[in-house]
Design a protein around this motif. Structure first.
Motif, PDB file in Angstrom:
ATOM      1  N   ALA A   1       3.924  -2.846  11.036  1.00 60.11           N
ATOM      2  CA  ALA A   1       2.309  -2.908  10.147  1.00 60.11           C
ATOM      3  C   ALA A   1       1.591  -3.383  11.855  1.00 60.11           C
ATOM      4  CB  ALA A   1       2.590  -2.939   8.934  1.00 60.11           C
TER       5      ALA A   1
ATOM      6  N   SER B   1       5.379  -3.980   7.269  1.00 59.76           N
ATOM      7  CA  SER B   1       6.411  -3.228   8.212  1.00 59.76           C
ATOM      8  C   SER B   1       5.887  -1.568   7.501  1.00 59.76           C
ATOM      9  CB  SER B   1       7.897  -3.192   7.831  1.00 59.76           C
ATOM     10  OG  SER B   1       8.669  -4.078   7.941  1.00 59.76           O
ATOM     11  N   VAL B   2       5.642  -0.479   7.987  1.00 59.02           N
ATOM     12  CA  VAL B   2       5.169   0.898   7.538  1.00 59.02           C
ATOM     13  C   VAL B   2       7.053   1.693   7.418  1.00 59.02           C
ATOM     14  CG1 VAL B   2       4.725   2.709   7.292  1.00 59.02           C
ATOM     15  CG2 VAL B   2       3.098   0.319   8.388  1.00 59.02           C
TER      16      VAL B   2
ATOM     17  N   TRP C   1       8.385   5.114   6.449  1.00 59.44           N
ATOM     18  CA  TRP C   1       7.317   6.897   6.231  1.00 59.44           C
ATOM     19  C   TRP C   1       8.179   7.331   5.985  1.00 59.44           C
ATOM     20  CZ3 TRP C   1       9.385   9.692  10.009  1.00 59.44           C
ATOM     21  CH2 TRP C   1       9.819   8.489  11.132  1.00 59.44           C
TER      22      TRP C   1
ATOM     23  N   GLU D   1       0.889  -0.727  -0.268  1.00 61.15           N
ATOM     24  CA  GLU D   1       0.381   0.110  -0.476  1.00 61.15           C
ATOM     25  C   GLU D   1       0.577   0.949   0.324  1.00 61.15           C
ATOM     26  OE1 GLU D   1      -2.684  -0.082   3.024  1.00 61.15           O
ATOM     27  OE2 GLU D   1      -3.838  -2.190   2.993  1.00 61.15           O
TER      28      GLU D   1
ATOM     29  N   GLU E   1       3.576   6.692   2.860  1.00 56.88           N
ATOM     30  CA  GLU E   1       3.816   5.795   3.490  1.00 56.88           C
ATOM     31  C   GLU E   1       4.051   4.481   2.217  1.00 56.88           C
ATOM     32  OE1 GLU E   1       0.896   4.994   6.859  1.00 56.88           O
ATOM     33  OE2 GLU E   1       1.860   6.387   7.738  1.00 56.88           O
TER      34      GLU E   1
ATOM     35  N   ARG F   1       3.365   0.849   2.664  1.00 58.54           N
ATOM     36  CA  ARG F   1       3.238  -0.104   3.469  1.00 58.54           C
ATOM     37  C   ARG F   1       3.271  -1.464   2.772  1.00 58.54           C
ATOM     38  NH1 ARG F   1      -0.196  -0.065   8.440  1.00 58.54           N
ATOM     39  NH2 ARG F   1      -0.787   2.618   7.540  1.00 58.54           N
ATOM     40  N   ASP F   2       4.004  -2.895   3.697  1.00 60.60           N
ATOM     41  CA  ASP F   2       3.616  -3.726   2.963  1.00 60.60           C
ATOM     42  C   ASP F   2       3.160  -5.145   4.394  1.00 60.60           C
ATOM     43  OD1 ASP F   2       5.604  -5.488   4.447  1.00 60.60           O
ATOM     44  OD2 ASP F   2       6.941  -3.959   3.224  1.00 60.60           O
ATOM     45  N   ASN F   3       2.901  -6.744   3.790  1.00 61.79           N
ATOM     46  CA  ASN F   3       1.938  -7.447   4.716  1.00 61.79           C
ATOM     47  C   ASN F   3       4.256  -9.010   4.951  1.00 61.79           C
ATOM     48  OD1 ASN F   3       1.957  -8.321   1.687  1.00 61.79           O
ATOM     49  ND2 ASN F   3      -0.104  -9.811   2.817  1.00 61.79           N
TER      50      ASN F   3
END
Length: 407
Positions: free
Chosen positions: A395, A400-401, A403, A325, A338, A340-342
């Motif tokens: 996250a 993780s995020v 930024w 994201e 940002e 963002r991943d999973n």
């Protein structure tokens, strides 16, 4: 009768003389008192030509000299205090009984003290055996030094030096070298890592070249494999050198940034397009969430490189069928971007060093994926050049995020 008249006259003259002398003494005492109180005006006594006038004049000149000396001492004291308070080193002075009689501002901060610990012993302030041993050494050696961990701070590496004066007093100077030692570790790691990173592709190229020179080039099956391996190693070496040069240009100020209004959505889409092939190979999806016309005051090329590196890092470490994201929003007076991943996330003990050069959470996996270990370091340097900040946080749930905040 004549004798009585002479005696009366003598008594009268003596009384008049005594009275005048007494009044002069009273004036002299009053003048002395006024001098002590700081009144430096001259008295009528100083104009007299007798002994009292001489005493009054001497007192006046003495008060002037004392005032000059006091002013000089006050200036020296103020200068001394200013120097002490301006020092980055902590200075602690101990009297003959080993009790603190002076400590500067840096000393209060280093020892985590709210007020000056005057009259207290050193062991009451710091329970560090190394410091006590250092002070004991000054009994035989006039000057001694040591480096130890200070138990009153979070990362407390302190370089201390103590000097014993002939009068029995002691001066203790302490310097916080925690950051210096940390940078030395980073420098050693950097030298070791860059040597290893350069040696690996060079060794591959040399080994394959020697194999080809020994006749492998004539092998129709193995020859092309050796050549392909050499090309891959050369590409890796080229990328590594290019990343090092980028960091060098940023740090030296040779990279000129032109700040302008840059819309965020095209930056996000260009960054995703640069890694779309890698993402498609792992079936990783993307969501781009940016308010309309949201823009940042930054250099377009530098900002795109920052986001591209973060997105490439997210795609690289996210498992197959994952998602990424890209979001942007206004956070007060700053703009927050940002990525963002999973993916698997980053363990807490790795987070503080993620943006160091050549630092890898999983070295073997990172090299297998073709990373140079410099991507996040370049991100940090570029963001700093843009007067922004960058960081990483876990996250919610998983992932993780990364930024970036810009003014």
């Amino acid at each position: 009768t004549a004798g009585l008249l002479g005696l009366a006259l003598a008594v009268g003259l003596a009384w008049v003389s005594s009275h005048r002398f007494s009044r002069a003494l009273e004036h002299l005492v009053d003048y002395t008192r006024r001098l002590l109180e700081g009144d430096r005006r001259e008295s009528t006594l100083t104009a007299r030509q007798d002994e009292l006038g001489g005493i009054a004049g001497s007192l006046y000149h003495l008060s002037q000299q004392v005032e000059n000396h006091v002013a000089t001492l006050a200036r020296e004291r103020d200068r001394f205090e200013a120097v002490l308070d301006g020092m980055s080193e902590a200075v602690v002075s101990l009297d003959q009984d080993g009790r603190v009689d002076l400590v500067n501002r840096a000393g209060l901060e280093l020892l985590a003290l709210d007020q000056e610990p005057l009259g207290r012993t050193l062991i009451e302030l710091v329970r560090a055996p190394e410091l006590q041993a250092l002070m004991a050494r000054t009994e035989t050696d006039a000057t001694a030094g040591t480096e130890f961990d200070l138990p009153v701070r979070a990362v407390p590496r302190v370089l201390a030096r103590a000097t014993k004066r002939p009068t029995g007093e002691a001066i203790l100077v302490m310097l916080d070298v925690s950051e210096l030692r940390r940078l030395e570790v980073i420098r050693r790691d950097f030298v070791a890592n860059v040597s290893h990173e350069l040696r690996t592709p060079i060794s591959v190229i040399r080994a394959n070249a020697e194999t080809l020179a020994d006749g492998g080039i004539d092998d129709p099956v193995a020859g092309p494999k050796f050549l392909s391996s050499m090309v891959a190693a050369a590409d890796r070496l080229s990328h590594l050198i290019a990343d090092l040069l980028d960091i060098s240009r940023i740090e030296s100020g040779a990279l000129k940034l032109e700040r302008e209004s840059v819309e965020i959505e095209p930056v996000f889409r260009n960054a995703w397009a640069a890694v779309a092939e890698k993402a498609a190979a792992k079936a990783i999806s993307v969501v781009i969430d940016v308010p309309d016309r949201l823009a940042a005051h930054a250099d377009a090329g530098a900002l795109e490189q920052v986001i591209t590196n973060l997105v490439d890092n997210a795609v690289k470490y996210t498992q197959a069928n994952g998602h990424v994201e890209l979001t942007a929003r206004q956070a007060g007076e700053r703009l927050r971007l940002e990525v963002r991943d999973n993916g698997p996330g980053v363990a807490p003990h790795h987070r503080d060093r993620l943006f160091e050069r050549f630092y890898r959470v999983d070295p073997g996996r990172s090299r297998a994926m073709g990373g140079t270990g410099l991507g996040l370091a370049i991100v940090k340097h570029l963001v700093t050049a843009l007067n922004g900040t960058v960081g990483m946080s876990p996250a919610p749930g998983r992932g993780s995020v990364f930024w970036v905040e810009l003014d």
